[in-house]
Scaffold this motif. Structure first.
Motif, mmCIF file in Angstrom:
data_model
loop_
_atom_site.group_PDB
_atom_site.id
_atom_site.type_symbol
_atom_site.label_atom_id
_atom_site.label_comp_id
_atom_site.label_asym_id
_atom_site.label_seq_id
_atom_site.Cartn_x
_atom_site.Cartn_y
_atom_site.Cartn_z
ATOM 1 N N ARG A 1 -3.765 3.766 -0.500
ATOM 2 C CA ARG A 1 -5.186 3.595 -0.186
ATOM 3 C C ARG A 1 -5.518 4.027 1.240
ATOM 4 N NH1 ARG A 1 -3.304 -0.776 -2.825
ATOM 5 N NH2 ARG A 1 -2.837 -1.842 -0.868
ATOM 6 N N ASP A 2 -4.861 3.381 2.210
ATOM 7 C CA ASP A 2 -5.217 3.563 3.617
ATOM 8 C C ASP A 2 -4.070 4.216 4.379
ATOM 9 O OD1 ASP A 2 -7.636 2.078 3.180
ATOM 10 O OD2 ASP A 2 -6.412 0.243 3.265
ATOM 11 N N ARG A 3 -4.382 4.678 5.576
ATOM 12 C CA ARG A 3 -3.351 5.143 6.501
ATOM 13 C C ARG A 3 -2.497 3.945 6.921
ATOM 14 N NH1 ARG A 3 -3.035 5.783 12.329
ATOM 15 N NH2 ARG A 3 -1.890 7.693 12.888
ATOM 16 N N ILE A 4 -1.165 4.088 6.796
ATOM 17 C CA ILE A 4 -0.302 2.952 7.106
ATOM 18 C C ILE A 4 0.903 3.403 7.943
ATOM 19 C CG2 ILE A 4 -0.918 1.606 5.059
ATOM 20 C CD1 ILE A 4 1.721 2.588 3.783
ATOM 21 N N GLU B 1 -0.602 9.279 5.766
ATOM 22 C CA GLU B 1 -2.019 9.486 5.523
ATOM 23 C C GLU B 1 -2.271 9.609 4.016
ATOM 24 O OE1 GLU B 1 -4.240 9.556 7.860
ATOM 25 O OE2 GLU B 1 -3.082 9.870 9.693
ATOM 26 N N PRO B 2 -3.342 9.013 3.499
ATOM 27 C CA PRO B 2 -3.669 9.196 2.087
ATOM 28 C C PRO B 2 -3.769 10.673 1.735
ATOM 29 C CG PRO B 2 -5.040 7.484 3.044
ATOM 30 C CD PRO B 2 -4.300 8.126 4.186
ATOM 31 N N GLY C 1 0.773 -1.244 0.000
ATOM 32 C CA GLY C 1 0.000 0.000 0.000
ATOM 33 C C GLY C 1 0.793 1.277 0.000
#
Length: 298
Positions: A130-133, A261-262, A106
């Motif tokens: 896509r997502d917060r990672i 954050e996206p 991601g």
């Protein structure tokens, strides 16, 4: 500044000639200053890296980028490989700008290298797809460390991360030099994570010095000393990082890692500058402790 594309990607500045292997995770395989000194450990001549080989079975040389972890771990049921997910994959681009997309984890990752006064700046960007990672990055430069080589760092205490108890100890000259690491041995410590550090230097016995400085959103630094345990020659790796410690899972547990954050990429930088030795007398002595390829073993 000039660049060359092809099997070997090179970049020249006023202070360094660099070679980058895009197929090998955009590894910087050579960092030569204007005296002709090679600062990075070199791979064994003729040694080929087997596809899928563990990091320590590959050529232990050059400058790798480790992300989103250093130590293998599991995060959110996703296995994170040893020394991260970048070093074993091809990048697109050139020595001056290289990038990769790791769809499964991601994120996208970019590194640009440009000239700055006195040296070079490596600028980085990581983007959530896509997502917060969570995202742990560490530099992994394996610098040649001939006898007398030491680290100069603005730290009072360090954590011995080889010891399971992680003792916090006062730094001294013995901890900072390759000379006190037994043949076939290694050492690793981190500067006290309570005291941010954003610069360190590699100093050789002849007085030549490589200075590293990095952005304050990378407040941690580990230093790895290897006297033939994994590398084929003594090395010291100065490893600035945005997380503490090497495993992303542990850094998350200790709340010492950044998240992406996206729509809000994470950006940071590392500067590398060289101070030449002051006691060179001729061309021969100038390159005496340079990392030239070793002869192959019989």
């Amino acid at each position: 500044m000039t660049t060359e594309q092809g099997v070997v990607n090179s970049l020249s500045t006023d202070h360094f000639d660099l070679t980058v292997d895009l197929e090998r995770g955009a590894k910087i395989t050579s960092l030569v200053d204007r005296t002709g000194r090679e600062w990075l450990a070199q791979a064994e001549p003729g040694r080929a890296r087997a596809p899928g080989a563990p990091f320590t079975d590959a050529e232990m040389a050059g400058w790798d980028e480790c992300a989103p972890t250093v130590d293998a771990c599991v995060v959110n049921d996703e296995a994170m490989p040893d020394h991260g997910d970048l070093w074993d994959h091809p990048f697109a681009g050139t020595a001056a700008h290289a990038s990769i997309v790791r769809e499964g984890l991601g994120f996208a990752f970019e590194r640009s290298i440009r000239e700055v006064p006195g040296g070079i700046r490596m600028s980085y960007r990581a983007t959530a797809l896509r997502d917060r990672i969570p995202f742990l990055w560490a530099a992994h430069p394996q610098f040649c460390a001939p006898p007398g080589t030491r680290v100069k760092i603005d730290a009072v205490r360090v954590v011995d991360v080889i010891d399971p108890d992680e003792p916090l100890i006062a730094i001294d000259d013995a901890l900072a030099t390759i000379d006190t690491v037994d043949a076939g041995g290694y050492r690793k410590w981190y500067a006290d994570p309570q005291e941010p550090v954003t610069s360190a230097s590699l100093v050789r016995a002849d007085g030549s010095q490589l200075d590293l400085a990095w952005s304050d959103n990378c407040p941690y630094v580990g230093v790895w000393f290897d006297n033939g345990a994994f590398s084929r020659e003594p090395i010291i790796a100065i490893e600035p990082s945005n997380g503490y410690r090497d495993a992303l899972a542990l850094a998350m547990e200790r709340d010492r890692v950044l998240f992406i954050e996206p729509g809000a990429p994470l950006e940071w930088w590392v500067d590398v500058r060289v101070l030449p030795a002051l006691n060179f007398t001729d061309e021969g002595s100038r390159n005496a402790d340079s990392c030239a390829p070793m002869p192959e073993q019989a």
